[in-house]
Scaffold this motif. Sequence first.
Motif, PDB file in Angstrom:
ATOM      1  N   PHE A 229       0.797  -1.141  -0.118  1.00 38.06           N
ATOM      2  CA  PHE A 229      -0.171   0.098  -0.263  1.00 38.06           C
ATOM      3  C   PHE A 229       0.887   1.276  -0.144  1.00 38.06           C
ATOM      4  O   PHE A 229       0.586   2.322  -0.638  1.00 38.06           O
ATOM      5  N   TYR A 230       1.865   1.192   0.769  1.00 40.31           N
ATOM      6  CA  TYR A 230       2.729   2.536   0.737  1.00 40.31           C
ATOM      7  C   TYR A 230       3.776   2.533  -0.131  1.00 40.31           C
ATOM      8  O   TYR A 230       4.334   3.797  -0.320  1.00 40.31           O
ATOM      9  N   ARG A 231       4.210   1.582  -0.934  1.00 40.40           N
ATOM     10  CA  ARG A 231       5.307   1.436  -1.700  1.00 40.40           C
ATOM     11  C   ARG A 231       5.302   2.728  -2.705  1.00 40.40           C
ATOM     12  O   ARG A 231       6.267   3.371  -3.068  1.00 40.40           O
ATOM     13  N   PRO A 232       4.180   2.927  -3.435  1.00 40.57           N
ATOM     14  CA  PRO A 232       4.073   4.129  -4.478  1.00 40.57           C
ATOM     15  C   PRO A 232       4.394   5.386  -3.805  1.00 40.57           C
ATOM     16  O   PRO A 232       4.620   6.396  -4.758  1.00 40.57           O
ATOM     17  N   TYR A 233       4.429   5.539  -2.524  1.00 40.03           N
ATOM     18  CA  TYR A 233       4.480   6.676  -2.068  1.00 40.03           C
ATOM     19  C   TYR A 233       5.930   6.793  -1.262  1.00 40.03           C
ATOM     20  O   TYR A 233       5.992   7.758  -0.305  1.00 40.03           O
ATOM     21  N   ARG A 234       6.869   5.847  -1.415  1.00 34.94           N
ATOM     22  CA  ARG A 234       7.987   5.839  -0.619  1.00 34.94           C
ATOM     23  C   ARG A 234       8.781   7.134  -0.680  1.00 34.94           C
ATOM     24  O   ARG A 234       9.188   7.313   0.314  1.00 34.94           O
ATOM     25  N   ASP A 235       8.870   7.769  -2.066  1.00 34.57           N
ATOM     26  CA  ASP A 235       9.834   8.696  -1.786  1.00 34.57           C
ATOM     27  C   ASP A 235       9.284   9.931  -1.168  1.00 34.57           C
ATOM     28  O   ASP A 235      10.001  11.160  -1.230  1.00 34.57           O
ATOM     29  N   ARG A 236       8.067  10.023  -0.537  1.00 37.05           N
ATOM     30  CA  ARG A 236       7.456  11.115  -0.007  1.00 37.05           C
ATOM     31  C   ARG A 236       6.995  10.956   1.444  1.00 37.05           C
ATOM     32  O   ARG A 236       6.226  11.750   2.021  1.00 37.05           O
ATOM     33  N   LEU A 237       7.761  10.028   1.937  1.00 35.42           N
ATOM     34  CA  LEU A 237       7.379   9.619   3.317  1.00 35.42           C
ATOM     35  C   LEU A 237       8.833   9.659   4.294  1.00 35.42           C
ATOM     36  O   LEU A 237       9.470   8.852   4.253  1.00 35.42           O
ATOM     37  N   LEU A 238       8.928  10.824   5.064  1.00 38.35           N
ATOM     38  CA  LEU A 238      10.466  10.905   5.748  1.00 38.35           C
ATOM     39  C   LEU A 238       9.821  11.320   7.139  1.00 38.35           C
ATOM     40  O   LEU A 238       8.794  11.648   7.677  1.00 38.35           O
TER      41      LEU A 238
ATOM     42  N   GLY B  51      19.459  -9.519   5.747  1.00 41.03           N
ATOM     43  CA  GLY B  51      17.999  -9.834   6.389  1.00 41.03           C
ATOM     44  C   GLY B  51      17.146  -9.292   5.077  1.00 41.03           C
ATOM     45  O   GLY B  51      17.709  -8.945   4.146  1.00 41.03           O
ATOM     46  N   PRO B  52      16.103  -9.611   5.199  1.00 39.00           N
ATOM     47  CA  PRO B  52      15.040  -9.155   4.122  1.00 39.00           C
ATOM     48  C   PRO B  52      15.109  -7.565   3.897  1.00 39.00           C
ATOM     49  O   PRO B  52      15.102  -7.008   4.490  1.00 39.00           O
ATOM     50  N   ARG B  53      14.865  -7.506   2.519  1.00 39.85           N
ATOM     51  CA  ARG B  53      15.102  -6.019   2.047  1.00 39.85           C
ATOM     52  C   ARG B  53      13.722  -5.669   1.635  1.00 39.85           C
ATOM     53  O   ARG B  53      12.957  -6.317   1.096  1.00 39.85           O
ATOM     54  N   LEU B  54      13.328  -4.385   2.030  1.00 39.97           N
ATOM     55  CA  LEU B  54      11.803  -3.689   1.840  1.00 39.97           C
ATOM     56  C   LEU B  54      11.733  -3.504   0.466  1.00 39.97           C
ATOM     57  O   LEU B  54      10.824  -3.459  -0.190  1.00 39.97           O
ATOM     58  N   THR B  55      12.943  -3.072  -0.320  1.00 39.16           N
ATOM     59  CA  THR B  55      12.651  -2.617  -1.445  1.00 39.16           C
ATOM     60  C   THR B  55      14.047  -2.911  -2.186  1.00 39.16           C
ATOM     61  O   THR B  55      15.225  -2.939  -1.455  1.00 39.16           O
TER      62      THR B  55
ATOM     63  N   TRP C  72      12.230   4.456   7.528  1.00 36.56           N
ATOM     64  CA  TRP C  72      11.096   5.055   7.883  1.00 36.56           C
ATOM     65  C   TRP C  72       9.884   4.038   8.451  1.00 36.56           C
ATOM     66  O   TRP C  72       9.422   4.198   9.675  1.00 36.56           O
ATOM     67  N   TRP C  73      10.161   2.739   8.155  1.00 39.04           N
ATOM     68  CA  TRP C  73       9.465   1.623   8.738  1.00 39.04           C
ATOM     69  C   TRP C  73       9.879   1.545  10.102  1.00 39.04           C
ATOM     70  O   TRP C  73       9.287   1.160  11.042  1.00 39.04           O
ATOM     71  N   LEU C  74      11.225   1.528  10.190  1.00 33.24           N
ATOM     72  CA  LEU C  74      11.574   1.194  11.654  1.00 33.24           C
ATOM     73  C   LEU C  74      11.328   2.285  12.651  1.00 33.24           C
ATOM     74  O   LEU C  74      10.981   2.059  13.794  1.00 33.24           O
ATOM     75  N   SER C  75      11.018   3.620  12.082  1.00 35.70           N
ATOM     76  CA  SER C  75      10.505   4.510  13.044  1.00 35.70           C
ATOM     77  C   SER C  75       9.115   4.295  13.433  1.00 35.70           C
ATOM     78  O   SER C  75       8.575   4.643  14.483  1.00 35.70           O
TER      79      SER C  75
ATOM     80  N   PHE D  57       3.825  10.835  20.115  1.00 39.99           N
ATOM     81  CA  PHE D  57       2.632  10.951  19.720  1.00 39.99           C
ATOM     82  C   PHE D  57       2.048   9.724  19.043  1.00 39.99           C
ATOM     83  O   PHE D  57       2.712   8.900  18.499  1.00 39.99           O
ATOM     84  N   LEU D  58       0.482   9.518  19.146  1.00 34.09           N
ATOM     85  CA  LEU D  58       0.093   8.459  18.353  1.00 34.09           C
ATOM     86  C   LEU D  58      -1.077   9.561  17.394  1.00 34.09           C
ATOM     87  O   LEU D  58      -2.150   9.948  18.106  1.00 34.09           O
ATOM     88  N   ALA D  59      -0.645   9.557  16.100  1.00 26.02           N
ATOM     89  CA  ALA D  59      -1.287  10.472  15.085  1.00 26.02           C
ATOM     90  C   ALA D  59      -1.396  10.112  13.872  1.00 26.02           C
ATOM     91  O   ALA D  59      -0.401   9.407  13.297  1.00 26.02           O
ATOM     92  N   ILE D  60      -2.387  10.221  13.068  1.00 24.48           N
ATOM     93  CA  ILE D  60      -2.624   9.825  11.813  1.00 24.48           C
ATOM     94  C   ILE D  60      -1.612  10.403  10.687  1.00 24.48           C
ATOM     95  O   ILE D  60      -1.224   9.701   9.880  1.00 24.48           O
ATOM     96  N   SER D  61      -1.147  11.644  11.183  1.00 27.42           N
ATOM     97  CA  SER D  61      -0.212  12.482  10.239  1.00 27.42           C
ATOM     98  C   SER D  61       1.054  11.813  10.119  1.00 27.42           C
ATOM     99  O   SER D  61       2.092  11.866   9.279  1.00 27.42           O
ATOM    100  N   ASP D  62       1.332  10.828  11.120  1.00 29.40           N
ATOM    101  CA  ASP D  62       2.588  10.058  11.127  1.00 29.40           C
ATOM    102  C   ASP D  62       2.560   8.919   9.895  1.00 29.40           C
ATOM    103  O   ASP D  62       3.449   8.502   9.575  1.00 29.40           O
ATOM    104  N   TRP D  63       1.314   8.514   9.645  1.00 28.41           N
ATOM    105  CA  TRP D  63       1.184   7.559   8.680  1.00 28.41           C
ATOM    106  C   TRP D  63       0.651   8.203   7.390  1.00 28.41           C
ATOM    107  O   TRP D  63       0.859   7.478   6.314  1.00 28.41           O
TER     108      TRP D  63
END
Length: 799
Positions: A134-143, A173-177, A190-193, A535-541
Amino acid sequence: MSKAAKVAKAAKAAPATGKPAHGLSTLERVLAVAWLLLVIALTVHQLQFWRASRLDTDVMALLPTSQRTATADRVLRRLADGVSREIVVLVGAPDWARARAAADRFSAAAKPKASLLQPVDRIASFDLDAALAFYRPYRDRLLTDSQRAMLRQADPDALSQQALTRLYQLSTGPRLTDWAADPIGLWQDWWLSRAAITRVHERDGRAALSAEGKEWVLLTYRITKPAFSVSGNTDYGDVLQLGERAAAQGDDGVHVVAAGIPLHAEAAASQANLEMNVIGWGSLAAVLLLVWLAFRSLRPIILVGLSLLIGTAAAVSATALVFDRVHLITLVFGASLVGVAEDFGIHYFVSRQASPGVSPPQVMRRLLPGMALALSTSVVAYLALGIAPFPGLRQMALFSAVGLVAAFLTVVFWFPLLDRGQLRQTRLSSWLTASLARWPRVGMDRASMLLLGALALFIAPGLWQVRVADDVRQLQSSPPALIEAQRTAGRLLGTPSPAQFLLVRGDSPDQVLAREEAVKAALAGVVARGELEGFLAISDWVPSASRQHADATLTHGLEAAVRERVARAVGGAVGAPNAAAPDRVLTLPAWLANPVSETLRHLWLDREGQGYASVMLLRGLDKPATIALIEAAAAKVQGVEWVDRVADLSSLLKHYRVLMTWLLGAGALGVALLLAWRYGRASWRALVPTLLAAVFSVALLGWLHVPLQLFSVLALALLLGVGVDYGIFLLEHPGDGESWTAIVLGAASTLLAFGLLALSSTPALHAFGMTMLSGVGAVWVLSPWFRPHAPHVPHGHTH
């Protein structure tokens, strides 16, 4: 005027005219049959109600709402809904092997009870592959914030060297991309965070965490039946205790913590069931014992018990029909109704006992005007509890008022029909009749001065020790051990408090996300200093569109430079980037529609045409000083509001406590004026006992260290309506021993009922019961002390 006063007055002054002298009239028989049909319908409804068990344990359902608090309550309900059927168990030990073994023993012990508690695999329930897709197409704009800061100051040459190393380095280990899609390695970080937001991680196929010097295994169970039953016999606690004993078997270092809403609901239902039995059946037993001692006959016991049973059933049905659900605290409070509703039956049988030659219908006709007036004053006193816009208080007021009316109608319609035979005087009734003449009167003598001085010495220090408490948690009655377990589980898991959060509003979903990001930036320093965990916020995702565009611009330029340098270094092409549209962004509707949002979807509030809102939960908020910093940061961002529901509701309780105190004072002044209009200078004899009793009850709260709160003030308001009756009666009939018998029996049963209510584990009901117990007891003792020496006949009034 008290019920006994009005009953006695009616019995002496209201002759029966125009009706059969001894038998029931046609109208009276029709009314008796009509009441029978209503009781049958009531019985049918009771069977349906208890089968459906529409009971409520939610404390918030008792409390008032406004436009502001309604949103907060909606948030709390949504946050609670997600975990309302879950129980979490944390099994800890000094090392992982022992914790894992203890958790296995717990699971094995609980397994046979899977029909009650079904295990939930938190690790298997998260589909990482689906989330990555789901998130892969937006990988370059998730920092992350740290990635963004690093890229703004990064040297392309240094990034190229790191990328070249990553290209040649064998992956462990396994690579996400692949490398070409993410040469700088931003995607995995980003996923580790995101994973760092929770303390729970996977270990040996189990949900695990490390905290407070122990290794913990997290077990999650989902209940299979309602969170509570009227009896409290859901057995969740028994299953968990069985598992806890198995987990700790042979290992003293094992520690088990169990928490969850179902456990609180079960405890509340069990406690309410116990208190209803103690208060309700205890009051009934006390009333029936008094009736037996006064009349020495089974007939009064059976008929008075019947009136109480019908009154209680009608109260439950009416409350369920009006409010749909009946709160357990209402049932516990309503159990004290037994001590008040029996007055009608007792007055009837006292009059029957004193007039052996008069038929039951005649007695009822003579009593009816006074009893009807007595009913109206009692109902008004109970309904006064519903003045404040508290759903819980209104439930209690309706419950008590309807119960009184139903008990009254049972006495009026059925007692003359069912009561046969005579009642003889008993030793108790004769002694009570003669006791009024032996009661001392206040005067200027030495004994009176000593008694008043002793009363003042008790009241003054007691009032000095009174402590005011408006904490909404006084409506909660969960066992301390369960509350402590809930706090421990929340601390270990780092679970944000659902009662304290930031409410972010906006005209569009993207504006809400942008404002979330702004308030996080304003609190970045607080998080950096460790005063807030995060925080637990939607904008984190789902970052805002502007944030995604800015991040994409930042990464595209640096990644192109890195690819170019690495290609020159290896002497050939290194792959092409993903061909994503530069203007394409991840939108909130798309995220909400995808299963990936399931665990955080409850943080989003679509306010149905009134704009949009989200909830930001705060992790690690355990320092009161941090709240001021959060409020200050929220005030700087438009549309952001700090919500502390516990503080808000406690403030609301304080507001209504102060308001009801002023209304109580106004009520006392109004009563004083009415008494002065009727009795002139003798009116103080009716009012002073009640005022002294009210002050005495407050002083007793101080001595016993029971906080003064809204429910205490409401009890004082009820005391004012009930207590003045004794003084009025003694002004009207200072020598009427037979009516004094009725008032003593009624007051004694009322004292027993409210005395048992004082045993409630719910602090609010305990305070109410204590105030009423001491207040009614004091006014009962003081009123005859202040009676006049000679009968006082007011102007225009004759007996």
